[in-house]
Design an enzyme around this catalytic site. Structure first.
Site, PDB file in Angstrom:
ATOM      1  N   GLU A   1       0.833  -1.211   0.000  1.00  0.00           N
ATOM      2  CA  GLU A   1       0.000   0.000   0.000  1.00  0.00           C
ATOM      3  C   GLU A   1       0.862   1.254   0.000  1.00  0.00           C
ATOM      4  O   GLU A   1       2.077   1.188   0.160  1.00  0.00           O
ATOM      5  CB  GLU A   1      -0.863   0.026   1.280  1.00  0.00           C
ATOM      6  CG  GLU A   1      -2.141  -0.764   1.198  1.00  0.00           C
ATOM      7  CD  GLU A   1      -3.237   0.012   0.478  1.00  0.00           C
ATOM      8  OE1 GLU A   1      -2.946   1.114  -0.035  1.00  0.00           O
ATOM      9  OE2 GLU A   1      -4.372  -0.488   0.408  1.00  0.00           O
TER      10      GLU A   1
ATOM     11  N   ARG B   1      -6.827   0.464  13.263  1.00  0.00           N
ATOM     12  CA  ARG B   1      -5.458   0.734  12.828  1.00  0.00           C
ATOM     13  C   ARG B   1      -5.453   1.900  11.836  1.00  0.00           C
ATOM     14  O   ARG B   1      -6.465   2.238  11.251  1.00  0.00           O
ATOM     15  CB  ARG B   1      -4.826  -0.501  12.184  1.00  0.00           C
ATOM     16  CG  ARG B   1      -5.451  -0.905  10.842  1.00  0.00           C
ATOM     17  CD  ARG B   1      -4.532  -1.865  10.101  1.00  0.00           C
ATOM     18  NE  ARG B   1      -5.122  -2.428   8.896  1.00  0.00           N
ATOM     19  CZ  ARG B   1      -5.149  -1.823   7.703  1.00  0.00           C
ATOM     20  NH1 ARG B   1      -4.667  -0.600   7.562  1.00  0.00           N
ATOM     21  NH2 ARG B   1      -5.676  -2.424   6.651  1.00  0.00           N
TER      22      ARG B   1
ATOM     23  N   ASN C   1      -4.639   3.742   8.343  1.00  0.00           N
ATOM     24  CA  ASN C   1      -4.667   3.295   6.955  1.00  0.00           C
ATOM     25  C   ASN C   1      -4.095   4.406   6.065  1.00  0.00           C
ATOM     26  O   ASN C   1      -3.220   5.152   6.476  1.00  0.00           O
ATOM     27  CB  ASN C   1      -6.093   2.876   6.570  1.00  0.00           C
ATOM     28  CG  ASN C   1      -6.116   1.924   5.394  1.00  0.00           C
ATOM     29  OD1 ASN C   1      -5.252   1.061   5.269  1.00  0.00           O
ATOM     30  ND2 ASN C   1      -7.095   2.069   4.517  1.00  0.00           N
TER      31      ASN C   1
ATOM     32  N   ASN D   1      -9.558   5.575   3.067  1.00  0.00           N
ATOM     33  CA  ASN D   1      -8.614   5.189   2.030  1.00  0.00           C
ATOM     34  C   ASN D   1      -8.085   6.391   1.259  1.00  0.00           C
ATOM     35  O   ASN D   1      -7.655   7.361   1.862  1.00  0.00           O
ATOM     36  CB  ASN D   1      -9.258   4.128   1.125  1.00  0.00           C
ATOM     37  CG  ASN D   1      -8.582   2.780   1.297  1.00  0.00           C
ATOM     38  OD1 ASN D   1      -7.365   2.705   1.380  1.00  0.00           O
ATOM     39  ND2 ASN D   1      -9.359   1.717   1.362  1.00  0.00           N
TER      40      ASN D   1
ATOM     41  N   ASP E   1     -10.099   2.093  -3.765  1.00  0.00           N
ATOM     42  CA  ASP E   1      -9.028   2.024  -2.755  1.00  0.00           C
ATOM     43  C   ASP E   1      -8.223   3.326  -2.818  1.00  0.00           C
ATOM     44  O   ASP E   1      -8.793   4.403  -2.723  1.00  0.00           O
ATOM     45  CB  ASP E   1      -8.200   0.759  -3.003  1.00  0.00           C
ATOM     46  CG  ASP E   1      -7.368   0.373  -1.795  1.00  0.00           C
ATOM     47  OD1 ASP E   1      -7.087   1.232  -0.965  1.00  0.00           O
ATOM     48  OD2 ASP E   1      -6.970  -0.802  -1.699  1.00  0.00           O
TER      49      ASP E   1
END
Ligand code: CA
Length: 288
Positions: free
Chosen positions: A13, A96, A98, A145, A195
């Protein structure tokens, strides 16, 4: 699209080009790895930060800042030393950090999400200012995202994956404030899930489609301009890199694949690259 690095990340990512070091940074989130890939030598330096790491940004002073674990940390690219910068959600161990990115003034925005399904909308979007202060900008987020800004800085694009939409806000670049949220693009379920995203030098948006085997490019008005097929089913985010910002890098994931799917795409999690024509903007650095 070619395989630039057969890295087999579980959840690759957050690619971002560090122009000073000429390296492509990206993360492997749950492994807590920050990668710094040199496309000239193919050297891939891995910094282990010891906690899940959602995103990384280069900074004006030359080190990196990561959104990881319980907040934001400085990361020394030479020693790998991790130093706390600001705490976020210390009381929410099921969440968490991102995806994230810096705004036109070098404020670092990053969001959170629940680690495991079913994912309730307990995530938030945060803004880290250059002075180290953190502001919770948005609540009720499911999977925070992609985020980036228009060329003139007056619009902020944002993806909460569960909404199957690229949303847009009016953005006050002086104050770092976003308002008047609305949907710019609706993603059909058959195309996968929105995403990470990045805005290129022409102001167009490149969106990775999780479980969609593709990257979409949209005009600023939301018109679909092109579809790039990816060799793997789960691309996660794009970044322009290389000395002329002409190479489009795409990270990918293997984490949700069944054993059969992994067998069919053993290079899932790889870092891919192509030269699409349009070029990128220099990655913005955290100003603190
Ligand atoms: Ca993502």
């Amino acid at each position: 699209m070619e395989l630039a690095l057969d890295v087999r990340a579980e959840l690759g990512e957050g690619p971002v080009w560090d122009d000073r070091r000429q390296r492509l940074l990206f993360v492997d989130i749950m492994r807590g790895h920050v990668h710094a890939f040199d496309p000239v030598t193919s050297d891939d330096r891995v910094l282990e930060v010891g906690q899940p790491v959602g995103t990384v940004t280069p900074t004006e002073r030359g080190d990196y800042v990561i959104a990881a674990g319980d907040g934001f940390f400085r990361l020394d690219p030479d020693t790998g030393r991790v130093t706390p910068l600001a705490e976020v959600e210390c009381d929410m161990p099921a969440n968490r950090m991102n995806d994230g990115y810096c705004d036109p003034r070098g404020r670092f925005w990053a969001g959170t999400m629940a680690i495991t399904p079913p994912r309730p909308p307990v995530g938030s979007l945060y803004r880290l200012d250059p002075d180290g202060s953190v502001t919770r900008v948005l609540g009720g987020v499911t999977i925070s995202n992609g985020i980036d800004w228009s060329l003139d800085g007056t619009r902020m694009y944002y993806v909460d994956t569960r909404l199957s939409s690229i949303d847009v806000f009016d953005y006050d670049v002086e104050r770092g404030e976003a308002r008047n949220r609305r949907s710019l693009v609706t993603i059909a379920k058959a195309s996968g899930y929105p995403d990470g995203l990045i805005v290129d030098a022409e102001g167009f948006l490149w969106l990775a489609l999780w479980a969609g085997s593709a990257v979409h490019r949209y005009a600023p008005d939301g018109t679909l301009e092109r579809v790039l097929k990816t060799p793997v089913t789960h691309p996660t985010k794009c970044a322009f890199g290389g000395p002329e910002l002409a190479d489009l890098y795409v990270t990918s994931a293997a984490t949700e694949l069944t054993p059969e799917e992994r067998a069919r795409q053993p290079q899932a999690g790889g870092l891919y690259r192509c030269r699409p024509g349009p070029r990128g903007r220099p990655a913005r650095r955290f100003a603190g």
